[in-house]
Each structure stands twice: as structure tokens, then as C-alpha cells.
Design an enzyme around this catalytic site. Structure first.
Site, PDB file in Angstrom:
ATOM      1  N   ARG A  20     -10.471   2.837  12.106  1.00 28.86           N
ATOM      2  CA  ARG A  20     -11.735   2.674  11.362  1.00 28.86           C
ATOM      3  C   ARG A  20     -12.147   1.214  11.417  1.00 28.86           C
ATOM      4  NH1 ARG A  20     -10.724   2.923   5.734  1.00 28.86           N
ATOM      5  NH2 ARG A  20     -11.775   0.936   5.648  1.00 28.86           N
TER       6      ARG A  20
ATOM      7  N   SER B 233      -6.448  -2.838   1.577  1.00 25.77           N
ATOM      8  CA  SER B 233      -6.840  -2.312   0.267  1.00 25.77           C
ATOM      9  C   SER B 233      -7.473  -3.370  -0.641  1.00 25.77           C
ATOM     10  CB  SER B 233      -5.640  -1.683  -0.457  1.00 25.77           C
ATOM     11  OG  SER B 233      -5.262  -0.487   0.180  1.00 25.77           O
TER      12      SER B 233
ATOM     13  N   TYR C 283     -10.029   2.948  -5.119  1.00 26.34           N
ATOM     14  CA  TYR C 283      -9.061   3.965  -5.541  1.00 26.34           C
ATOM     15  C   TYR C 283      -9.218   4.466  -6.974  1.00 26.34           C
ATOM     16  CZ  TYR C 283      -6.848   2.220  -1.336  1.00 26.34           C
ATOM     17  OH  TYR C 283      -6.612   1.839  -0.051  1.00 26.34           O
TER      18      TYR C 283
ATOM     19  N   ASP D  60     -14.646  -1.679   9.809  1.00 27.99           N
ATOM     20  CA  ASP D  60     -15.500  -1.999   8.657  1.00 27.99           C
ATOM     21  C   ASP D  60     -16.526  -3.050   9.065  1.00 27.99           C
ATOM     22  OD1 ASP D  60     -13.895  -0.355   7.123  1.00 27.99           O
ATOM     23  OD2 ASP D  60     -12.728  -1.995   6.236  1.00 27.99           O
TER      24      ASP D  60
ATOM     25  N   GLU E 287       0.817  -1.226   0.000  1.00 28.01           N
ATOM     26  CA  GLU E 287       0.000   0.000   0.000  1.00 28.01           C
ATOM     27  C   GLU E 287       0.846   1.270   0.000  1.00 28.01           C
ATOM     28  OE1 GLU E 287      -3.904  -0.592   2.395  1.00 28.01           O
ATOM     29  OE2 GLU E 287      -2.389  -1.875   3.288  1.00 28.01           O
TER      30      GLU E 287
ATOM     31  N   GLU F  77     -13.287  -5.994  10.009  1.00 31.08           N
ATOM     32  CA  GLU F  77     -11.880  -5.755  10.363  1.00 31.08           C
ATOM     33  C   GLU F  77     -11.741  -4.386  10.986  1.00 31.08           C
ATOM     34  OE1 GLU F  77      -9.000  -4.707   7.531  1.00 31.08           O
ATOM     35  OE2 GLU F  77     -10.362  -3.441   6.380  1.00 31.08           O
TER      36      GLU F  77
ATOM     37  N   GLY G 221      -6.869   5.128   5.517  1.00 31.15           N
ATOM     38  CA  GLY G 221      -6.486   6.106   4.503  1.00 31.15           C
ATOM     39  C   GLY G 221      -6.785   7.534   4.936  1.00 31.15           C
TER      40      GLY G 221
ATOM     41  N   ASN H  99      -8.988  -1.127  11.035  1.00 28.40           N
ATOM     42  CA  ASN H  99      -7.815  -0.521  10.404  1.00 28.40           C
ATOM     43  C   ASN H  99      -7.209   0.454  11.387  1.00 28.40           C
ATOM     44  OD1 ASN H  99      -8.257  -1.446   7.485  1.00 28.40           O
ATOM     45  ND2 ASN H  99     -10.236  -0.592   8.065  1.00 28.40           N
TER      46      ASN H  99
HETATM   47  N1  ADP Z   1     -17.451 -11.511   4.630  1.00 26.82           N
HETATM   48  C1  ADP Z   1     -17.670 -10.548   3.740  1.00 26.82           C
HETATM   49  N2  ADP Z   1     -18.895 -10.405   3.194  1.00 26.82           N
HETATM   50  C2  ADP Z   1     -19.147  -9.442   2.266  1.00 26.82           C
HETATM   51  N3  ADP Z   1     -18.212  -8.591   1.820  1.00 26.82           N
HETATM   52  C3  ADP Z   1     -16.974  -8.688   2.323  1.00 26.82           C
HETATM   53  C4  ADP Z   1     -16.636  -9.662   3.309  1.00 26.82           C
HETATM   54  N4  ADP Z   1     -15.324  -9.518   3.610  1.00 26.82           N
HETATM   55  C5  ADP Z   1     -14.872  -8.511   2.854  1.00 26.82           C
HETATM   56  N5  ADP Z   1     -15.851  -8.004   2.073  1.00 26.82           N
HETATM   57  C6  ADP Z   1     -15.715  -6.910   1.094  1.00 26.82           C
HETATM   58  O1  ADP Z   1     -14.338  -6.750   0.787  1.00 26.82           O
HETATM   59  C7  ADP Z   1     -13.862  -5.463   1.212  1.00 26.82           C
HETATM   60  C8  ADP Z   1     -12.472  -5.570   1.823  1.00 26.82           C
HETATM   61  O2  ADP Z   1     -12.505  -6.478   2.910  1.00 26.82           O
HETATM   62  P1  ADP Z   1     -11.839  -6.166   4.306  1.00 26.82           P
HETATM   63  O3  ADP Z   1     -12.017  -7.362   5.165  1.00 26.82           O
HETATM   64  O4  ADP Z   1     -12.352  -4.870   4.834  1.00 26.82           O
HETATM   65  O5  ADP Z   1     -10.288  -6.100   3.934  1.00 26.82           O
HETATM   66  P2  ADP Z   1      -9.303  -4.898   3.536  1.00 26.82           P
HETATM   67  O6  ADP Z   1      -8.271  -4.916   4.613  1.00 26.82           O
HETATM   68  O7  ADP Z   1      -8.728  -5.274   2.228  1.00 26.82           O
HETATM   69  O8  ADP Z   1     -10.107  -3.629   3.510  1.00 26.82           O
HETATM   70  C9  ADP Z   1     -14.896  -4.980   2.202  1.00 26.82           C
HETATM   71  O9  ADP Z   1     -14.878  -3.580   2.240  1.00 26.82           O
HETATM   72  C10 ADP Z   1     -16.185  -5.583   1.642  1.00 26.82           C
HETATM   73  O10 ADP Z   1     -16.661  -4.836   0.521  1.00 26.82           O
HETATM   74 MG    MG Z   2     -11.475  -2.955   4.861  1.00 30.20          MG
END
Ligand code: ADP
Ligand code: MG
Length: 302
Positions: A249, A144, A210, A251, A16, A264, A270, A266
Site C-alpha cells: 500500500r 501506525s 485504530y 500512502d 505493532e 511511504e 493492515g 507499506n
Molecule cells: N508530510 C506530511 N504531510 C501531511 N501529513 C502527513 C505527512 N507525513 C505524514 N502525515 C500524516 O501522518 C500519517 C502517518 O504518516 P506515514 O508517513 O504514512 O507513517 P506511518 O508509517 O506511521 O503510517 C499519514 O497517514 C498522514 O495522515
Molecule cells: Mg502510513
């Protein structure tokens, strides 16, 4: 507040790097515009021990991903005795690891999607049977959306595993939560308004984050005030369960029935002009500059 000489740590050597250069560049300008004696410092170019030689008094960590967001840089700064922004060593390391983060959330009874750890010996069909499809396959320690895929049938799991394992030895498959995506910016004890993310793509992938111009960020997020407060409280619990502090943050996804699942946390989200925490701050009338100052004020060691 007089911060003394401040290093904005940016760039670094993770996947990243490019995003971090943008985040760090903007933080740098914002701090300087408020009279802070801030200078850029790229740990990919110089050893962090130079921070002492150059008499830096504080560090604003704008490094994303490994060697920056994962506790390693935090450890060096602890050792050097230079106060830094955001979470400490342990929480940073835990948050970088989606698998261990989930284990903690399970232990605390916080909802996160059902998952399985994938190895080269896993019976992928059995995993797909147990969790159901679609599934998200992701490297445990990346950001990302790098190395991630949405898998709609057991037959595609190998491919997704092969992609993810390029980024981390540990790969997880997670039940895909079909519904609404939200994110919660956290600043000290305050959870900023939730942002709803909508993309016409399969999920909020690298492109949607992005590059694409059709990703929608919606604040207010459309939940009732009470529901939003509940979700904010859940995100703060999830943040604290991992031991995070300062800012960050969380998610999360809501399924069609409105049940939340935390994805997750963060610890160095960003900070570009398109980024989510600055957007959420703006929704409560906080400028980008004030946000940077608030984060810097909370810098700490120990
Ligand atoms: N279990 C899940 N169900 C639905 N969408 C998911 C799931 N896990 C990840 N995503 C999608 O993938 C994106 C990135 O996943 P995330 O776990 O937040 O990892 P990163 O660290 O890459 O942001 C999320 O913002 C969401 O849109
Ligand atoms: Mg994420």
C-alpha cells in the site's frame, strides 16, 4: 491451487504486535474458510527454524513493523527456502526506512515532501526556517503513526524530536502537506481504487487509525477518473522504485493545488476488517477471502 501447509506469521515483537495479531487472525480464518491448511505461527514465541521441523510449505507474512515487515523474516524464509508473501528482503528493508525510501524516490524524480534529517545536534530553528511550518516529525522506521507529531512552531520541535527518537535513532522532519490524504492498495500489477481518508484530528494518527469512530474512508475517492488513474500510476511507480512486489500500500497526500506527494510504502499493510487494502478490494468486488488467496498465490522465494 494446493498450497500445502501454510504458516500465517502473526504477532511478532514490534510495536505493532497487537495490530498484527488482528490482521493475522483474520487472514488465518479466511484461508481456512477456503480449505487452506493454515496454522498460526508467532515468531515471538517460537524460532522460525521450527517452520522446517513442522513441514510448513508456505508463509503468509502478517507481521507489521520491525522483525517482520523489514526484511529480517524475509531473509530467514529465503534461507529456509520457504515461499513467502509480499516483497523480498531488499525492498522490505528499504520500505521500512522512510528516509532511504525518499532518497530513492528523489533519484527517480518521484514527488515526496521536502524533509530534513534531525539529530541531537540539529539546529531545529534553521530546519523550521528552511522547510517552513507546520512540519511532521517522524521516526524513520516505525509504522501506525507511532512516535509522530505535527509541529506548528519551531519551539515545539525539540519535544517532537525527543518523542520520535525513542523509536528510532533516525528521525526526519517533513514539510506538512495540507490537503487530501489518499492511499493506494496494490495487488500484483493492479492498483486498487484509491481511498480518501478524512479525520477531524490533526492527522491520521494512531487514534484515528485504530480507535476513533469518526475517521472516514471514502471510495470512490472523488477524483476524476483520469486524475485517479494518474495517481494510481504514480503509486505503482513509487512501489516499483523501491523494488516491492506481491502486494502492499502506498500512502500519499495531495496539496491544495492537487499536487501529489508520496509519503511511504507499506509492504505488509493492515489486514483487519477495518483495514484499507481489504476496503479497496471490496470496492472492486473482491472478497476478503479472495484477497488473501491472491496474496498467497504470489508467494515466492528469490
Ligand atoms: N508530510 C506530511 N504531510 C501531511 N501529513 C502527513 C505527512 N507525513 C505524514 N502525515 C500524516 O501522518 C500519517 C502517518 O504518516 P506515514 O508517513 O504514512 O507513517 P506511518 O508509517 O506511521 O503510517 C499519514 O497517514 C498522514 O495522515
Ligand atoms: Mg502510513
Amino acid at each position: 491451487m494446493n498450497f500445502g501447509k501454510v504458516a500465517v506469521l502473526l504477532g511478532g515483537k514490534s510495536a505493532e504486535r497487537e495490530v498484527s495479531l488482528k490482521s493475522g487472525g483474520m487472514v488465518l480464518n479466511a484461508l481456512r474458510s477456503r480449505g487452506v491448511d493454515a496454522l498460526p505461527f508467532d515468531p515471538a514465541e517460537r524460532g522460525l527454524d521450527a517452520l522446517i521441523g513442522e513441514r510448513f510449505e508456505r508463509a503468509f507474512i502478517a507481521l507489521h513493523g520491525r522483525f517482520g515487515e523489514d526484511g529480517t523474516v524475509q531473509g530467514v524464509l529465503e534461507w529456509l527456502g520457504i515461499p513467502y508473501t509480499g516483497s523480498g528482503v531488499l525492498a522490505s528493508a528499504l520500505a521500512m526506512d522512510k528516509l532511504r525510501t525518499k532518497l530513492l524516490w528523489h533519484a527517480e524524480g518521484l514527488p515526496t515532501p521536502p524533509y530534513a534529517v534531525l539529530t541531537k545536534d540539529s539546529d531545529l530553528r534553521a530546519v523550521a526556517r528552511k522547510l517552513g511550518v507546520p512540519l511532521m516529525v517522524k521516526p524513520a522506521s516505525e509504522g501506525s503513526s507511532i512516535g509522530m507529531s505535527k509541529v506548528r512552531s519551531a519551539a515545539r520541535l525539540d519535544e517532537a524530536y525527543a518523542l520520535a527518537v525513542n523509536y528510532d535513532r533516525v528521525v526526519i522532519a517533513e514539510k506538512f502537506i495540507d490537503g487530501t490524504e489518499l492511499t493506494a492498495g496494490i495487488l500484483g500489477d493492479q492498483v486498487l481504487p484509491l481511498i480518501k481518508i478524512e479525520t477531524p484530528r490533526d492527522f491520521y494518527d494512531y487514534e484515528a487509525k485504530y480507535i476513533a469512530d469518526d475517521t472516514r474512508y471514502i471510495v470512490p475517492c472523488g477524483l476524476s477518473a483520469g486524475r485517479e488513474r494518474d495517481m494510481q500510476a504514480l503509486c505503482l511507480k513509487a512501489f516499483r522504485a523501491v523494488g516491492c512486489r506481491g502486494w502492499g500500500r502506498v500512502d500519499l497526500m495531495l496539496n491544495r493545488q492537487g499536487r501529489p506527494f508520496v509519503l511511504e510504502v507499506n509492504t505488509v499493510p493492515g489486514m483487519t476488517d477495518h483495514s484499507l487494502v481489504p476496503k479497496a478490494a471490496r470496492a472492486v468486488g473482491m472478497s476478503y477471502e479472495d484477497l488473501c488467496l491472491r496474496i498467497l498465490e504470489a508467494a515466492h522465494v528469490g
